[in-house]
Design a protein around this motif. Structure first.
Motif, PDB file in Angstrom:
ATOM      1  N   ARG A  25       0.851  -1.174   0.000  1.00  0.00           N
ATOM      2  CA  ARG A  25       0.000   0.000   0.000  1.00  0.00           C
ATOM      3  C   ARG A  25       0.904   1.247   0.000  1.00  0.00           C
ATOM      4  N   PRO A  26       0.348   2.408  -0.340  1.00  0.00           N
ATOM      5  CA  PRO A  26       1.132   3.637  -0.175  1.00  0.00           C
ATOM      6  C   PRO A  26       1.618   3.750   1.270  1.00  0.00           C
ATOM      7  N   GLU A  27       2.731   4.381   1.452  1.00  0.00           N
ATOM      8  CA  GLU A  27       3.397   4.565   2.742  1.00  0.00           C
ATOM      9  C   GLU A  27       4.139   3.309   3.207  1.00  0.00           C
ATOM     10  N   MET A  28       4.159   2.252   2.369  1.00  0.00           N
ATOM     11  CA  MET A  28       4.901   1.048   2.721  1.00  0.00           C
ATOM     12  C   MET A  28       6.187   0.970   1.900  1.00  0.00           C
ATOM     13  N   ILE A  29       7.103   0.112   2.323  1.00  0.00           N
ATOM     14  CA  ILE A  29       8.362  -0.109   1.612  1.00  0.00           C
ATOM     15  C   ILE A  29       8.484  -1.587   1.301  1.00  0.00           C
ATOM     16  N   ALA A  30       8.607  -1.925   0.027  1.00  0.00           N
ATOM     17  CA  ALA A  30       8.797  -3.307  -0.402  1.00  0.00           C
ATOM     18  C   ALA A  30      10.291  -3.627  -0.416  1.00  0.00           C
ATOM     19  N   LEU A  31      10.667  -4.722   0.237  1.00  0.00           N
ATOM     20  CA  LEU A  31      12.046  -5.183   0.276  1.00  0.00           C
ATOM     21  C   LEU A  31      12.144  -6.458  -0.557  1.00  0.00           C
ATOM     22  N   THR A  32      13.094  -6.499  -1.493  1.00  0.00           N
ATOM     23  CA  THR A  32      13.173  -7.653  -2.380  1.00  0.00           C
ATOM     24  C   THR A  32      14.618  -7.996  -2.715  1.00  0.00           C
ATOM     25  N   GLY A  33      14.845  -9.237  -3.135  1.00  0.00           N
ATOM     26  CA  GLY A  33      16.171  -9.682  -3.551  1.00  0.00           C
ATOM     27  C   GLY A  33      16.234  -9.881  -5.050  1.00  0.00           C
ATOM     28  N   VAL A  34      17.442  -9.769  -5.602  1.00  0.00           N
ATOM     29  CA  VAL A  34      17.660 -10.002  -7.038  1.00  0.00           C
ATOM     30  C   VAL A  34      18.617 -11.182  -7.169  1.00  0.00           C
ATOM     31  N   TYR A  35      18.088 -12.337  -7.544  1.00  0.00           N
ATOM     32  CA  TYR A  35      18.893 -13.555  -7.634  1.00  0.00           C
ATOM     33  C   TYR A  35      19.607 -13.592  -8.989  1.00  0.00           C
ATOM     34  N   CYS A  36      20.592 -12.717  -9.127  1.00  0.00           N
ATOM     35  CA  CYS A  36      21.325 -12.586 -10.381  1.00  0.00           C
ATOM     36  C   CYS A  36      22.706 -12.018 -10.073  1.00  0.00           C
ATOM     37  N   ASP A  37      23.732 -12.517 -10.751  1.00  0.00           N
ATOM     38  CA  ASP A  37      25.092 -12.044 -10.489  1.00  0.00           C
ATOM     39  C   ASP A  37      25.415 -10.778 -11.271  1.00  0.00           C
ATOM     40  N   HIS A  38      25.661 -10.934 -12.560  1.00  0.00           N
ATOM     41  CA  HIS A  38      26.089  -9.811 -13.393  1.00  0.00           C
ATOM     42  C   HIS A  38      26.000 -10.236 -14.848  1.00  0.00           C
ATOM     43  N   PHE A  39      26.141  -9.273 -15.752  1.00  0.00           N
ATOM     44  CA  PHE A  39      26.119  -9.549 -17.176  1.00  0.00           C
ATOM     45  C   PHE A  39      27.484  -9.354 -17.828  1.00  0.00           C
ATOM     46  N   THR A  94       7.978  -1.818 -11.909  1.00  0.00           N
ATOM     47  CA  THR A  94       6.859  -0.916 -12.192  1.00  0.00           C
ATOM     48  C   THR A  94       5.618  -1.327 -11.412  1.00  0.00           C
ATOM     49  N   ARG A  95       5.326  -2.613 -11.393  1.00  0.00           N
ATOM     50  CA  ARG A  95       4.127  -3.104 -10.705  1.00  0.00           C
ATOM     51  C   ARG A  95       4.207  -2.838  -9.200  1.00  0.00           C
ATOM     52  N   ILE A  96       5.390  -3.020  -8.639  1.00  0.00           N
ATOM     53  CA  ILE A  96       5.554  -2.773  -7.198  1.00  0.00           C
ATOM     54  C   ILE A  96       5.342  -1.301  -6.891  1.00  0.00           C
ATOM     55  N   LEU A  97       5.985  -0.432  -7.649  1.00  0.00           N
ATOM     56  CA  LEU A  97       5.887   1.003  -7.391  1.00  0.00           C
ATOM     57  C   LEU A  97       4.500   1.554  -7.716  1.00  0.00           C
ATOM     58  N   ALA A  98       3.781   0.887  -8.622  1.00  0.00           N
ATOM     59  CA  ALA A  98       2.424   1.329  -8.968  1.00  0.00           C
ATOM     60  C   ALA A  98       1.464   1.194  -7.790  1.00  0.00           C
ATOM     61  N   THR A  99       1.827   0.396  -6.790  1.00  0.00           N
ATOM     62  CA  THR A  99       0.990   0.275  -5.588  1.00  0.00           C
ATOM     63  C   THR A  99       1.102   1.505  -4.701  1.00  0.00           C
ATOM     64  N   GLY A 100       2.084   2.356  -4.990  1.00  0.00           N
ATOM     65  CA  GLY A 100       2.342   3.521  -4.148  1.00  0.00           C
ATOM     66  C   GLY A 100       3.408   3.282  -3.109  1.00  0.00           C
ATOM     67  N   ALA A 101       3.857   2.023  -3.005  1.00  0.00           N
ATOM     68  CA  ALA A 101       4.919   1.694  -2.050  1.00  0.00           C
ATOM     69  C   ALA A 101       6.279   2.079  -2.610  1.00  0.00           C
ATOM     70  N   GLY A 102       7.252   2.247  -1.715  1.00  0.00           N
ATOM     71  CA  GLY A 102       8.626   2.411  -2.145  1.00  0.00           C
ATOM     72  C   GLY A 102       9.255   1.045  -2.376  1.00  0.00           C
ATOM     73  N   LEU A 103      10.452   1.003  -2.932  1.00  0.00           N
ATOM     74  CA  LEU A 103      11.099  -0.268  -3.274  1.00  0.00           C
ATOM     75  C   LEU A 103      12.584  -0.215  -2.987  1.00  0.00           C
ATOM     76  N   ILE A 104      13.110  -1.284  -2.352  1.00  0.00           N
ATOM     77  CA  ILE A 104      14.553  -1.465  -2.205  1.00  0.00           C
ATOM     78  C   ILE A 104      14.900  -2.872  -2.674  1.00  0.00           C
ATOM     79  N   ALA A 105      15.852  -2.974  -3.610  1.00  0.00           N
ATOM     80  CA  ALA A 105      16.297  -4.258  -4.143  1.00  0.00           C
ATOM     81  C   ALA A 105      17.724  -4.540  -3.677  1.00  0.00           C
ATOM     82  N   PHE A 106      17.955  -5.771  -3.240  1.00  0.00           N
ATOM     83  CA  PHE A 106      19.266  -6.183  -2.746  1.00  0.00           C
ATOM     84  C   PHE A 106      19.815  -7.317  -3.611  1.00  0.00           C
ATOM     85  N   GLY A 107      21.089  -7.196  -4.016  1.00  0.00           N
ATOM     86  CA  GLY A 107      21.733  -8.282  -4.736  1.00  0.00           C
ATOM     87  C   GLY A 107      22.084  -7.929  -6.159  1.00  0.00           C
ATOM     88  N   GLY A 108      22.815  -8.845  -6.799  1.00  0.00           N
ATOM     89  CA  GLY A 108      23.290  -8.610  -8.148  1.00  0.00           C
ATOM     90  C   GLY A 108      24.393  -7.567  -8.165  1.00  0.00           C
TER      91      GLY A 108
END
Length: 299
Positions: A25-39, A94-108
């Motif tokens: 929801r808006p005012e929330m922060i989504a925390l997620t991981g990126v299971y990927c090394d590098h290109f 895009t889908r995560i941020l469209a909820t109004g929440a913020g986003l932090i991605a960890f990894g890669g």
């Protein structure tokens, strides 16, 4: 053995609640991981950063404020298909941020950041967007092939911004970068490491003020290579001593108040043995500092 005792769940980031897209929801922060090394060239291992940071941060004895944070698990990836991987990472962002929440991605590593930024940009229609990049590198090489590479990542992100490098802040780079990259950096808000910690220099304050004036939404990208190698084993090491966790945390604290809507922490290659707990805990502390920046915006 008490077979009726509940099984302890795998840790979440900072002991935050576990959920999915429907819980945001808006005012929330989504925390997620990126299971990927590098290109591109570099040591593998970044895919495990999110897992180790979950362990390190959930095991901390101190109590952290996670009321508005949700660990939504790892993003789906296609690591053997660079184009497909970029597309699916951008779509999910895009889908995560469209909820109004913020986003932090960890990894890669930083080669995945342009895809995450693309999703952030798509979710920020009508807004003036910008990038803050904290790293000892510039990654402003010219794009000469379609496959994503770390050394062109800042160039690729800037190409998505209507104002180009004008809305890009590059903080903490050393003087060890190629001349062509330093020449390109003149178009950005560039504060080299030597000036960041010079109390008499006003470059950082001026950079912050310009971002506040120009940008409605900012993407913040932090590379673990900025740290002292003893604190974080990364894919790129060239003898540079780096900075301490405390110095980086102090810098991040000064970014509070800026309209940061999404962030990533890339480049950490966790040591899976016991000595690696220190570096993973250090990166987890940085991750929580990113959450504090977003919290000031989402609330």
């Amino acid at each position: 053995m008490n077979v009726s005792a509940p099984i302890r769940p795998v840790g979440s980031f900072f002991n935050a609640s576990v959920g999915d897209l429907d819980d945001l929801r808006p005012e929330m922060i989504a925390l997620t991981g990126v299971y990927c090394d590098h290109f591109s060239g570099g040591m593998p291992g970044g895919r495990l950063a999110a897992r180790q940071m979950r362990y390190a941060s959930s095991g901390r004895a101190i109590s952290l404020d996670t009321d508005n944070m949700v660990d939504i698990g790892d993003l789906n990836v296609f690591p053997l298909d660079p184009a497909g991987n970029e597309a699916i990472l951008a779509e999910q962002c895009t889908r995560i941020l469209a909820t109004g929440a913020g986003l932090i991605a960890f990894g890669g590593d930083y080669s995945v950041s342009p895809a995450l930024f693309a999703g952030f940009h798509a979710a920020s229609l009508g807004k003036s967007v910008g990038l803050i990049r904290i790293s000892k590198r510039l990654d402003l090489c010219a794009v000469t092939q379609s496959s994503p590479r770390r050394d062109t990542a800042t160039t690729r992100i800037a190409s998505q911004i209507p104002d180009g490098l004008t809305n890009v802040a590059l903080l903490g780079a050393t003087g060890l970068q190629p001349t062509e990259e330093h020449e390109r950096a003149t178009g950005a808000l560039f504060v080299p490491r030597a000036k960041l910690y010079d109390q008499s220099d006003t470059s950082f304050s001026a950079c912050r003020a310009q971002l506040m004036d120009r940008c409605d939404a900012i993407y913040l990208s932090v590379d673990a290579d900025a740290l002292n190698p003893w604190l974080s084993r990364t894919a790129i090491q060239n003898g540079d001593r780096g900075i301490s966790t405390e110095q980086l945390l102090a810098m991040l604290k000064m970014l509070r108040g800026l309209p940061v809507r999404a962030a990533d922490l890339t480049g950490h290659l966790p040591d899976l043995d016991l000595p690696g707990q220190i570096s993973s805990a250090s990166n987890a502390a940085i991750g929580y500092a990113l959450a504090e920046i977003l919290r000031a915006v989402t609330r």
